[in-house]
Write an enzyme that holds these catalytic residues in place. Structure first.
Site, short mmCIF file in Angstrom:
data_model
loop_
_atom_site.label_atom_id
_atom_site.label_comp_id
_atom_site.label_asym_id
_atom_site.label_seq_id
_atom_site.Cartn_x
_atom_site.Cartn_y
_atom_site.Cartn_z
N LYS A 126 75.58 -20.35 -23.10
CA LYS A 126 75.02 -20.58 -24.43
C LYS A 126 74.52 -19.30 -25.10
O LYS A 126 74.48 -19.21 -26.32
CB LYS A 126 73.86 -21.58 -24.33
CG LYS A 126 74.33 -22.99 -24.02
CD LYS A 126 73.16 -23.91 -23.76
CE LYS A 126 73.70 -25.29 -23.40
NZ LYS A 126 72.64 -26.18 -22.95
N GLN A 170 70.74 -31.90 -21.66
CA GLN A 170 72.02 -31.69 -20.99
C GLN A 170 72.37 -32.92 -20.14
O GLN A 170 71.59 -33.33 -19.29
CB GLN A 170 71.92 -30.45 -20.09
CG GLN A 170 73.14 -30.16 -19.26
CD GLN A 170 74.22 -29.47 -20.09
OE1 GLN A 170 73.93 -28.61 -20.90
NE2 GLN A 170 75.46 -29.88 -19.88
N ASP A 193 72.35 -33.48 -32.00
CA ASP A 193 73.56 -34.15 -31.52
C ASP A 193 73.99 -35.26 -32.46
O ASP A 193 75.17 -35.66 -32.45
CB ASP A 193 73.31 -34.75 -30.13
CG ASP A 193 73.76 -33.84 -29.01
OD1 ASP A 193 74.58 -32.94 -29.29
OD2 ASP A 193 73.31 -34.02 -27.88
#
Lengths: 366, 366
Positions: A126, A170, A193
């Site tokens: 990331k 996650q 999300d």
């Protein structure tokens, strides 16, 4: 012990999306690795497709209009890597402007539970995406035997932390945790999300606007837009109906006035239905399932699947392929996303974009 | 001055559903009257269709399996009036059991703003349905020039009133009010219309359950169930994509594993797509739009449209027809809902059912 440290911020979304229904199986997890998270290099697309690879040809204005019918029996390549790069540059410019104007840096918090190697890889990878865009990323790493309440406590902290504008958990979580409880705890204002049911409901309803559009389907539509592929009035078939890709992709296509059909595991004649589509979005996780006979000449194909198949010629022993049999599809489609290098990079770009959108909204920055 | 008084409780939902986009037009309002609200008597279906009318043949167990192909060129009639009657009897029994067991009577609150005659008619006609089921109904009648805040105050009161388990706001509202603001103020626990985006989101997502399913699409699916018409694996086409009928109907069909396509005003070839359907749900508000050529032999048709067309032979000067050309459809479909007497009565039954469900949930009564 929980550790909090800065890291990179590419997303776990692609992993999530393809893991629907397999979240706790290491085997299935491995089957659907996101090449970006694995640090794989980008592979040039098949020579059988006419490549439109140069990032210089990609811009927010129409760059490569796709003919409604393929005439050269060789599809144009929809270069997700190049588009994603450009979008990340655009995000970077906006992040800089925001910092300079109001002194605020967008921040993304990622909560990782356990020591799965694949998850750790996603997290490690990331850093570069966030660094490149100037977005802060904050990570919590909790041990496998943490309680659900400990995770909820961190979410609560990030919900109340003004430096955090997006929160990701996650997946998969350890099996002793209730994924729905955990995801529901994320403030809808920071649910980058876009998986909260309230967001999905707004996505489904005409006249309503979601706070966030889920990253992968958003990336699919953005590719169509950047390549000036018309959606309005077109027949679209979405293969797969997951909460994370298929279903929201269908809702997005409908918002843009496509006539949408969703093909899924209970569909009796998927080939026949898919062959009617002007636009195909496949997100089912079955390697090379969509063959030439499924594709109407001139169709545009967005292939979300990322499936490893055995390849003795590869040093890794496998290669990654999409849901669509790429070499065959190139003969009949007018445009297609490669795997890797298609939708995958877009997912990360959209996560960064959602984080930026969130920060701008929270700080009322235009 | 606001008046609060008890009244009947048939629903405004059918009016709402068909008024989508026309809510402030008296002309269009008239075009889509719900026959039940108008106090019209039930008309026997066309003799060209084989009638399955006796309520005694309708039960919660399969009653009249529909052949997958019509062999007699005469569709069976899906008798919504009889099914709705039976459901209301079931509701009545449950309401009685609830009263006897825990001393609670389900209550529905309806807020009516202004003096529209059609709205007043809908409200007047509610009494019988509620009375028959033993559900309390409470009505607030506010003058046309009320403020939005006054409406919101009443909603707030009902949200906090333990005797109220369902809240309906009669649409259309006066044009100086923001319908979305008003509807959003209804507690999701009492949103018996099921229109809250959180409910719609849960409806769209696999693994999630909405608190309430919107009444009209719920009634459509209930008709399929009560007639033992299989949905799983079938091709379904929903004509119309309104928030109130088409979109949630498509989501419901997909939850039951149909392969769903949504046809709408931007669809270029609605006839061709509809002709592929095993199940057609039409909710578009265009009289007799769906002709014989649109229908696959053996298809099942649920016609939500209720459209007045000129009829000099009628004392009213008009008659009500569906979106589907009934006489033609009877030749090729295996089963069809009549208009009136099909979906209309089901909408009211589902509103009563949602109110009962709400009361049972709030009081944890099994």
């Amino acid at each position: 012990m929980a550790s909090i440290f800065f890291t990179d911020c590419s997303t776990s979304n692609t992993a999530r999306l393809i893991h629907s229904g397999h979240r706790h199986s290491p085997v299935s997890l491995r089957r659907f690795v996101d090449p970006l998270h694995m640090g794989l290099s980008y592979s040039p697309v098949s020579l059988r497709c006419f490549a439109v690879h140069s990032p210089t040809t990609v811009s927010s204005s129409p760059v490569a209009p796709i003919a409604s019918m393929a005439t050269d029996a060789s599809a144009k390549v929809i270069d997700g890597k190049a588009v994603a790069k450009q979008i990340r540059e655009e995000i970077s410019a906006e992040v800089s402007r925001m910092k300079e104007t109001i002194g605020v840096t967008p921040g993304l918090a990622v909560i990782l539970v356990g020591d799965r190697k694949d998850s750790a890889t996603y997290v490690r990878n990331k850093k570069k995406a966030c660094d490149n865009s100037g977005i802060n990323s904050l990570e919590v790493n909790l041990p496998e035997d943490s309680t659900e309440q400990e995770v909820l406590n961190f979410i609560s902290g990030f919900n109340n932390d003004p430096s955090v504008h997006g929160i990701l958990v996650q997946l998969p979580l350890p099996s002793h945790m209730n994924e729905q409880n955990v995801l529901n705890a994320i403030s809808i204002e920071k649910d980058v999300d876009g998986f909260h049911p309230l967001n999905i409901g707004r996505l489904a309803m005409s006249g309503r606007e979601p706070l966030f559009v889920p990253c992968t389907p958003k990336g699919c539509i953005e590719l169509l837009h950047r390549y000036d592929i018309p959606i309005k009035g077109k027949r679209a078939v979405v293969i797969g109906r997951s909460n994370i890709v298929g279903m929201p992709a269908a809702l997005l296509l409908q918002r843009e006035d496509a006539t949408v059909s969703i093909v899924h595991s209970r569909t009796k004649n998927p080939e026949e239905i898919t062959r009617q589509a002007d636009i195909i979005i496949s997100a089912v996780g079955k390697p090379n399932m969509v063959r030439e006979s499924w594709i109407k000449p001139g169709a545009v194909i967005i292939d979300v699947g990322i499936n490893p198949v055995d390849d003795p010629n590869s040093p890794r022993g496998y290669k990654l392929v999409g849901d669509v049999y790429y070499e065959e599809a190139c003969k009949v489609a007018s445009a297609i996303t490669p795997v890797p290098g298609g939708v995958g990079p877009m997912t990360i770009a959209m996560l960064l974009q959602n984080t930026l959108i969130s920060a701008k909204r929270i700080h009322n920055f235009q």
